[in-house]
Design a protein around this motif. Sequence first.
Motif, mmCIF file in Angstrom:
data_model
loop_
_atom_site.group_PDB
_atom_site.id
_atom_site.type_symbol
_atom_site.label_atom_id
_atom_site.label_comp_id
_atom_site.label_asym_id
_atom_site.label_seq_id
_atom_site.Cartn_x
_atom_site.Cartn_y
_atom_site.Cartn_z
ATOM 1 N N SER A 149 -4.830 -30.010 16.610
ATOM 2 C CA SER A 149 -5.743 -28.967 17.086
ATOM 3 C C SER A 149 -7.192 -29.359 16.842
ATOM 4 O O SER A 149 -8.070 -29.133 17.686
ATOM 5 N N ALA A 150 -7.454 -29.966 15.678
ATOM 6 C CA ALA A 150 -8.818 -30.395 15.365
ATOM 7 C C ALA A 150 -9.270 -31.492 16.324
ATOM 8 O O ALA A 150 -10.404 -31.475 16.824
ATOM 9 N N GLY A 151 -8.393 -32.449 16.590
ATOM 10 C CA GLY A 151 -8.730 -33.530 17.513
ATOM 11 C C GLY A 151 -9.007 -33.018 18.911
ATOM 12 O O GLY A 151 -9.941 -33.473 19.588
ATOM 13 N N LYS B 207 -15.588 -18.889 20.167
ATOM 14 C CA LYS B 207 -15.130 -17.494 20.175
ATOM 15 C C LYS B 207 -13.699 -17.362 20.686
ATOM 16 O O LYS B 207 -12.967 -16.470 20.256
ATOM 17 N N SER B 208 -13.317 -18.238 21.606
ATOM 18 C CA SER B 208 -11.975 -18.132 22.187
ATOM 19 C C SER B 208 -10.916 -18.850 21.350
ATOM 20 O O SER B 208 -9.737 -18.811 21.695
ATOM 21 N N HIS B 209 -11.343 -19.504 20.272
ATOM 22 C CA HIS B 209 -10.391 -20.180 19.382
ATOM 23 C C HIS B 209 -10.627 -19.679 17.959
ATOM 24 O O HIS B 209 -11.151 -20.386 17.103
ATOM 25 N N LEU C 256 -9.668 -21.481 14.638
ATOM 26 C CA LEU C 256 -10.413 -22.651 14.186
ATOM 27 C C LEU C 256 -11.737 -22.211 13.579
ATOM 28 O O LEU C 256 -12.261 -21.150 13.916
ATOM 29 N N ARG C 257 -12.294 -23.035 12.685
ATOM 30 C CA ARG C 257 -13.685 -22.851 12.259
ATOM 31 C C ARG C 257 -14.467 -24.038 12.793
ATOM 32 O O ARG C 257 -14.150 -25.195 12.473
ATOM 33 N N ILE D 21 -19.674 -32.754 14.848
ATOM 34 C CA ILE D 21 -18.720 -31.685 15.169
ATOM 35 C C ILE D 21 -17.782 -31.505 13.981
ATOM 36 O O ILE D 21 -17.120 -32.455 13.541
ATOM 37 N N TYR D 22 -17.740 -30.301 13.466
ATOM 38 C CA TYR D 22 -16.884 -29.982 12.315
ATOM 39 C C TYR D 22 -15.828 -28.976 12.750
ATOM 40 O O TYR D 22 -16.150 -27.954 13.360
ATOM 41 N N VAL D 23 -14.570 -29.267 12.421
ATOM 42 C CA VAL D 23 -13.475 -28.380 12.801
ATOM 43 C C VAL D 23 -12.515 -28.225 11.621
ATOM 44 O O VAL D 23 -12.100 -29.220 11.022
ATOM 45 N N GLU D 24 -12.193 -26.989 11.304
ATOM 46 C CA GLU D 24 -11.080 -26.690 10.401
ATOM 47 C C GLU D 24 -9.954 -26.132 11.247
ATOM 48 O O GLU D 24 -10.176 -25.242 12.087
ATOM 49 N N ALA D 25 -8.741 -26.652 11.051
ATOM 50 C CA ALA D 25 -7.612 -26.240 11.880
ATOM 51 C C ALA D 25 -6.315 -26.445 11.101
ATOM 52 O O ALA D 25 -6.253 -27.271 10.185
ATOM 53 N N ALA D 26 -5.282 -25.726 11.506
ATOM 54 C CA ALA D 26 -4.000 -25.831 10.821
ATOM 55 C C ALA D 26 -3.368 -27.204 10.999
ATOM 56 O O ALA D 26 -2.588 -27.649 10.160
#
Length: 414
Positions: free
Chosen positions: A393-395, A159-161, A164-165, A384-389
Motif C-alpha cells: 500500500s505504501a509503495g 483524503k480518499s485514503h 494511510l498517513r 513522500i512519506y507514507v504510513e500504511a498497514a
Amino acid sequence: MRRPNPTFLKKAEGIKSSRKKRMLIIILVALVIAFIVVFINSIASAQDMYRLQYPGLIGAATSTTTEYSAYQRPVHTTTETTTEVTTTATTTLPHAVLAASPTPSPSPEELGRTQNNSPDIYVEDPNFSFQPIAIQTASYQQRAVMLDDLKEQVTNYQKSHTNLRICYEFISLTTGERMGVDELDPVVPSGAMSIPVSIVLYDKVAGVTGPLSEVITYNSSNYKGSRYSSYIAKNYSSGKQFYLRTLLNYAVSKNDSIALNYVIAYLGGTEEVLKDIKKISGYISYDDKVIYTDYSGKEYRTSGTISCYDMGQYLSYMYHTFTINPSVNQRLFNDMASNEVGSPLAAAFPQGTKILHVLGRNTERKAYMECAIVDYKEPFAIVIYVEAASSDSAGTAIATLGSYTQKFIEACYK
C-alpha cells in the motif's frame, strides 16, 4: 343592440390567460434546456483542456473505490511529449513493493573461517552529472495554476485514503518554488537520515579528494537484534575492517543502519552530528520530543522524527552545494544515483530517468519515506512519506503521488 354574455367573456378571458401561461412555461422550459446544453458543453470543453494538460489522470486523484493490484510501469511514448499511465478495467495505479526480500547469507561461524578481515579497496562509480534543463513552455502564471492543481490532487488522494498517513514536499531546485501537504508534521526518517549525516561529513572533509581511507573495524556484539537492517551484519562477522568511504556508500546505497551508526560515531556521536544538521534545517530535530498519531490511530511520544520540510531543506542544500563546487559532495550524489534499494518513484517516470534517492523504512512503525532528487526536464526534490498497514500500500501511494508530480513537470515543458 344585444349585450354580450358576461359568462362568455369571462371564459374567453380565462382561455386567453391560460394560453399566455402555457406559452410562458414553454419559453422558460426552452431557456432552461438551452442553459443546460451550454453548461454541459462548457464543462466538456474544460475537461478536454484538463486532459490535454494531465493525460491519464482524470478521476485518479479522487477515486475512493479503486482496488490496487500489482505494480505496472506506466507506458511512455517515444516522443516524450505525452506520458500516460496505462490502466486496466479495474483502474490499476502505480504500485511498488518496498520491503526487500531476505537473501540467504553464510552463518557467522562460516564467515569467521573464510572472510578476509582487511578492508576491501573501494572503487568509485563514474561521476554523476545533471542533464541540461529543458525549455519551459508554460507561463509562470500557468505553472502556478498547475502547481495548485498538483496540491489539490495530493490532498484529494490523502483524503480518499484515510487508512494511510501521507506527507508530501516538492521543491523546484532551479526556481526555489515549493509546495507541501502536511510537510511540517513529524515523520519517521529511518535510513533516510543517511542524507543529512553524509552532507555533514562531506562538508567537513571538503577539498579531500582521497579515498577517505580511515579504517573502522566491525564488532557484531554491538549490533545484536532484528532492529538493525544491515548488509554488513548479513555478510560479515566481527573483525572485518572497512574504509570510511565504503561505510558511507553502504549507509546510502544499501540502507545499512550499522554503516550509518559507524559514520555517526566517526563524526563524534549523534549529539555532535545533530548540531551541524540543525544549521541546515531543524524545524523538527531528530532529538526533539514530539507527540504524533500514526496511520492506525496510535499515539507516540518520542524522539527520532523530522519533517518532510526538513528533508526538503537537506536535499536543496545538497544540490546547491553541488552546483557551486561538485568536489564537495560528488560522492554522495554518486551513491544516491546508484542506490540498490528500489525506488517506487521509478514507476512514475519514463524509463531511464535519473532518480537519486534514499528510501527510509521502519517496518515496526509501518513508515516509509522516499527522499529523492529527480533529474527530469528540470531538477527537483521530492519527499513522500507514507504510513500504511502493508509495504504494498505504501509503495502504491508513493508511486501514484509521484505520477501526479511527473504530470505536473511534463505539462510545464510541453
